[in-house]
Write a protein that holds these residues in place. Structure first.
Motif, PDB file in Angstrom:
ATOM      1  N   THR A 173      -2.553  -1.565  -6.299  1.00 18.10           N
ATOM      2  CA  THR A 173      -2.663  -1.654  -4.844  1.00 18.10           C
ATOM      3  C   THR A 173      -1.312  -1.461  -4.167  1.00 18.10           C
ATOM      4  O   THR A 173      -1.206  -0.785  -3.131  1.00 18.10           O
ATOM      5  N   VAL A 194      -7.245  -0.701   0.500  1.00 17.08           N
ATOM      6  CA  VAL A 194      -7.879  -1.455  -0.583  1.00 17.08           C
ATOM      7  C   VAL A 194      -8.496  -2.701   0.025  1.00 17.08           C
ATOM      8  O   VAL A 194      -7.808  -3.520   0.637  1.00 17.08           O
ATOM      9  N   VAL A 197      -8.166  -6.896  -3.451  1.00 18.55           N
ATOM     10  CA  VAL A 197      -7.050  -6.832  -4.398  1.00 18.55           C
ATOM     11  C   VAL A 197      -7.296  -7.862  -5.493  1.00 18.55           C
ATOM     12  O   VAL A 197      -7.475  -9.055  -5.209  1.00 18.55           O
TER      13      VAL A 197
END
Length: 426
Positions: A173, A194, A197
């Protein structure tokens, strides 16, 4: 084929280096004077020692290289060596999986789809085709294994087409959400949102599957692995880190660390412990696995490399020689305004087993007329990453464009002028 790009070329300039060393040897010098280091009093012996070490190191690399699967002709002269790991045969993928491009799709019993990697917008079309044919009824998640462009270039189109979360391990990420901050090979310029995570070892349920995310620093330091378990199946999605021929470490700039508990050794220890029934690489349309003996063989090979590669470098650990990014600027590239103060971190990885003193200073171009900059100093713990913060005054009249800012480094007793750099965009 037998020719690859330099991306696949670990020790790829070895033939040219050998030729150069032979020419040097033919000149019969009495003394060699390197630009750095000590005088070489016995040139012939030194040259022969280096040639022998290079051949041994390359042989260890080939012995477990994933490239033997992709480019078998490239290693024809090494084929069948008894001290090289045999290439495993592939095995059929379970019926719950679909594969196209660099994408694997996990399909639940009620036809929900879990997508892994999206390297091009064509993947979106192929997923729509699965929906149209009724092979899947919904798309519920996209997992990203790593930042390389052939795995993420289609993610923006995917996010526009499907309203489902994108998931990635924390290290992945950090890169894909801010790609211009990193100087890494094959990085995609697309900044990816994203939605979830995940931490190393974090587990959750998805339909009939138990999913677990891992930090999986194989092909690259910033890489994730995903375990999907259901009944007798323990399917591990390794990204690009392995093929049935071995490990994918042919590009050193991906940061393939040597040492116990890091890099591929960490990955292999994890796979040994989990015992997957199937391994999956996005570039390979079959499943594969390794035997316990092969896991041990690969880990022993890596352990031997740590010593053998160490003999090539004037450092106390070989990772300083193979990990070009052991000193890096973060962000690597940033936009700045004339007359403003810009900040960046110099990130230093201490690969040594002892603490190290480090210092850095920016080296502005002479045209900036900034004068010498002060050193910023710090102490780095063993086997840890440390950050030194720099602040740089941007000239008020600096023209628009991309400007390179070199950085001097002091590390222990070494002075390393203009060892790394950052890009400032006005």
């Amino acid at each position: 084929g037998t020719v690859t790009s330099d991306y696949h070329g670990f020790l790829g300039a070895r033939p040219q280096l050998v030729e150069s060393l032979r020419r040097l040897e033919a000149a019969q010098p009495d003394l060699l004077v390197p630009s750095h280091g000590q005088l070489i009093q016995a040139p012939r012996r030194a040259i022969e020692t280096l040639l022998r070490r290079l051949e041994v190191c390359y042989d260890k690399y080939v012995a477990i290289s994933a490239l033997r699967h992709y480019f078998p002709k490239m290693f024809a002269e090494y084929a069948g060596r008894p001290d090289h790991m045999p290439i495993r045969p592939g095995k059929p993928a379970p019926e719950c999986l679909r594969h196209f491009g660099t994408t694997w799709v996990l399909v639940s019993q009620d036809k929900a789809a879990w997508v892994m990697d999206c390297g091009s917008p064509q993947v979106v079309q192929q997923l729509r085709a699965l929906l149209d044919k009724g092979e899947i009824r919904s798309i519920e998640a996209l997992w990203i294994t790593h930042y390389h462009d052939d795995h993420v270039d289609g993610v923006p189109a995917f996010q526009q087409a499907f309203s489902c979360p994108v998931l990635a391990e924390r290290h992945v990420t950090e890169v894909i959400s801010n790609p211009l901050a990193w100087r890494l090979p094959c990085i995609s310029p697309h900044a990816i949102r994203v939605d979830r995570v995940l931490s190393d070892g974090q587990s959750w349920s998805w339909h009939e599957f138990r999913m677990t995310a891992y930090h999986f620093p194989g092909q690259t330091l910033y890489h994730g692995g995903l375990l999907a378990e259901s009944g007798p199946l323990r399917m591990f999605f390794v990204g690009d880190s392995f093929t049935m021929a071995g490990i994918d470490d042919y590009c050193a700039h991906n940061r393939n660390w040597l040492g116990r508990g890091v890099g591929f050794d960490r990955c292999l220890e994890l796979l040994e412990r989990i015992g997957p029934t199937h391994l999956f690489n996005p570039h390979v349309d079959q499943a594969f696995d390794f035997t316990p003996e092969q896991y041990r063989f690969m880990r022993e090979n890596l352990s031997q490399r740590e010593k053998l590669f160490g003999e090539l470098f004037p450092w106390d650990h070989p990772n300083y020689g193979t990990d070009e990014c052991w000193v890096r600027c973060f962000p690597y590239e940033q936009k700045v305004q004339p007359g403003a103060i810009a900040g960046l971190d110099v990130v230093v990885t201490n690969h040594s087993a002892v603490p190290q003193a480090a210092a850095c200073r920016p080296v502005p171009p002479r045209a900036w007329k900034s004068g010498p900059q002060p050193w910023v100093e710090g102490k780095l713990a063993p086997k840890q990453e440390g950050r030194l913060a720099l602040r740089i005054a941007i000239p008020a009249q600096l023209p628009a464009g991309r400007h390179v800012l070199p950085v001097d480094i002091r590390y222990g007793q070494l002075v390393l002028p203009q060892w790394t750099e950052a890009i400032l965009v006005v």
